[in-house]
Scaffold this motif. Sequence first.
Motif, PDB file in Angstrom:
ATOM      1  N   CYS A  96       0.860  -1.194   0.000  1.00  0.00           N
ATOM      2  CA  CYS A  96       0.000   0.000   0.000  1.00  0.00           C
ATOM      3  C   CYS A  96       0.895   1.243   0.000  1.00  0.00           C
ATOM      4  CB  CYS A  96      -0.912  -0.014   1.224  1.00  0.00           C
ATOM      5  SG  CYS A  96      -2.098   1.343   1.232  1.00  0.00           S
ATOM      6  N   PRO A  97       1.266   1.745  -1.180  1.00  0.00           N
ATOM      7  CA  PRO A  97       2.207   2.860  -1.275  1.00  0.00           C
ATOM      8  C   PRO A  97       1.808   4.098  -0.481  1.00  0.00           C
ATOM      9  CG  PRO A  97       1.840   1.879  -3.427  1.00  0.00           C
ATOM     10  CD  PRO A  97       0.854   1.238  -2.493  1.00  0.00           C
ATOM     11  N   ASP A 100       2.496   2.640   3.409  1.00  0.00           N
ATOM     12  CA  ASP A 100       3.792   2.051   3.759  1.00  0.00           C
ATOM     13  C   ASP A 100       4.862   3.135   3.804  1.00  0.00           C
ATOM     14  OD1 ASP A 100       2.350  -0.253   3.553  1.00  0.00           O
ATOM     15  OD2 ASP A 100       3.380  -1.032   1.784  1.00  0.00           O
ATOM     16  N   ASN A 101       5.543   3.258   4.929  1.00  0.00           N
ATOM     17  CA  ASN A 101       6.582   4.290   5.012  1.00  0.00           C
ATOM     18  C   ASN A 101       7.965   3.684   4.781  1.00  0.00           C
ATOM     19  OD1 ASN A 101       6.496   2.952   7.470  1.00  0.00           O
ATOM     20  ND2 ASN A 101       7.000   4.745   8.687  1.00  0.00           N
ATOM     21  N   HIS A 102       8.734   4.383   3.965  1.00  0.00           N
ATOM     22  CA  HIS A 102      10.081   3.950   3.581  1.00  0.00           C
ATOM     23  C   HIS A 102      11.089   5.003   4.016  1.00  0.00           C
ATOM     24  CE1 HIS A 102       8.758   0.821   0.571  1.00  0.00           C
ATOM     25  NE2 HIS A 102       7.666   1.583   0.594  1.00  0.00           N
ATOM     26  N   LEU A 103      12.165   4.563   4.658  1.00  0.00           N
ATOM     27  CA  LEU A 103      13.306   5.432   4.927  1.00  0.00           C
ATOM     28  C   LEU A 103      14.466   4.945   4.067  1.00  0.00           C
ATOM     29  CD1 LEU A 103      14.798   7.660   6.506  1.00  0.00           C
ATOM     30  CD2 LEU A 103      15.390   5.913   8.201  1.00  0.00           C
ATOM     31  N   ILE A 121      14.831   8.104  -7.705  1.00  0.00           N
ATOM     32  CA  ILE A 121      13.822   7.502  -6.829  1.00  0.00           C
ATOM     33  C   ILE A 121      12.540   8.339  -6.832  1.00  0.00           C
ATOM     34  CG2 ILE A 121      13.287   6.894  -4.426  1.00  0.00           C
ATOM     35  CD1 ILE A 121      16.365   6.330  -4.137  1.00  0.00           C
ATOM     36  N   LEU A 122      12.697   9.658  -6.723  1.00  0.00           N
ATOM     37  CA  LEU A 122      11.522  10.522  -6.702  1.00  0.00           C
ATOM     38  C   LEU A 122      10.759  10.485  -8.024  1.00  0.00           C
ATOM     39  CD1 LEU A 122      12.899  13.680  -4.855  1.00  0.00           C
ATOM     40  CD2 LEU A 122      11.271  12.004  -3.966  1.00  0.00           C
ATOM     41  N   SER A 123      11.484  10.342  -9.127  1.00  0.00           N
ATOM     42  CA  SER A 123      10.815  10.328 -10.432  1.00  0.00           C
ATOM     43  C   SER A 123       9.862   9.145 -10.579  1.00  0.00           C
ATOM     44  CB  SER A 123      11.855  10.302 -11.559  1.00  0.00           C
ATOM     45  OG  SER A 123      12.554   9.061 -11.576  1.00  0.00           O
ATOM     46  N   LYS A 124      10.132   8.079  -9.818  1.00  0.00           N
ATOM     47  CA  LYS A 124       9.281   6.881  -9.900  1.00  0.00           C
ATOM     48  C   LYS A 124       8.300   6.765  -8.737  1.00  0.00           C
ATOM     49  CE  LYS A 124      13.114   4.268 -11.951  1.00  0.00           C
ATOM     50  NZ  LYS A 124      14.093   3.160 -11.705  1.00  0.00           N
ATOM     51  N   TYR A 128       4.791   7.807  -3.024  1.00  0.00           N
ATOM     52  CA  TYR A 128       5.010   6.955  -1.858  1.00  0.00           C
ATOM     53  C   TYR A 128       5.304   7.829  -0.628  1.00  0.00           C
ATOM     54  CZ  TYR A 128       5.417   2.561  -4.540  1.00  0.00           C
ATOM     55  OH  TYR A 128       5.171   1.461  -5.312  1.00  0.00           O
ATOM     56  N   ARG A 129       5.196   7.210   0.552  1.00  0.00           N
ATOM     57  CA  ARG A 129       5.586   7.894   1.790  1.00  0.00           C
ATOM     58  C   ARG A 129       7.093   7.720   1.970  1.00  0.00           C
ATOM     59  NH1 ARG A 129       2.554   5.961   6.847  1.00  0.00           N
ATOM     60  NH2 ARG A 129       3.809   7.650   7.738  1.00  0.00           N
TER      61      ARG A 129
END
Length: 234
Positions: A96-97, A100-103, A121-124, A128-129
Amino acid sequence: MHYKIKLSRRLQIIDNMITRPYLHIWDCCCDHGFLGLTLLQRQAAETVHFVDIVPAILNQLKDDLDKYYGAEPQQSEWAVHCCDVEKLPLARVSKCPEKDNHLIIIAGVGGELTIKLVEAILSKFSHYRLEFLLCPVQHNYQVREFLISRRLGLITERLLIENKRGYEILHVALNAESPISKVGSTMWDFSREEHLLYLQKTIAHYQRIARRPQHKVSEIIKQYQKLLQSQPAC
């Protein structure tokens, strides 16, 4: 039985800056994986991902992970990815983008490469969080300019002086409300001589660059000098 780890001061500070739980933490350019192993031991995320492009390093790391963390169920899981950081498989692991939190930790590479990796990463995955913990080895002003241009905000920042070299460590996120300063804000403590010396060296660096007409850095110098001038006289 745990893997014995001795972190450098820089990795210790990065570890200490991670104070909230995450679903996924990505230790990029992980080298021998000391930071990721520390995060795994203290269960900082549901899954700690180790990312590097060198197969030999990851093969050894996977052997260690299997030995120390594969024999019995752990509260935190781990995964090893041999890939370029620009190709992180966030979509493959996110159910669940929006929740779901990603560091994503990118430390120990140059500023220009840091910008390139974060941009990819941001371009794709800008929906997302995402949070980033960044510690470029140079070009900090340019990294900060880029982060501002991509509308990231500041969670926290630290300045570390290690072996006479300054490292600016930035924890930023897409949804953070505090603005990022191009020359740093909360990281400075001018009661510490090493912070003052780092600022003076940074100004001297840009003054040397300014001697070459093709480099327009006068505004950068003014911003750093304003920090210096804001300090009370002795």
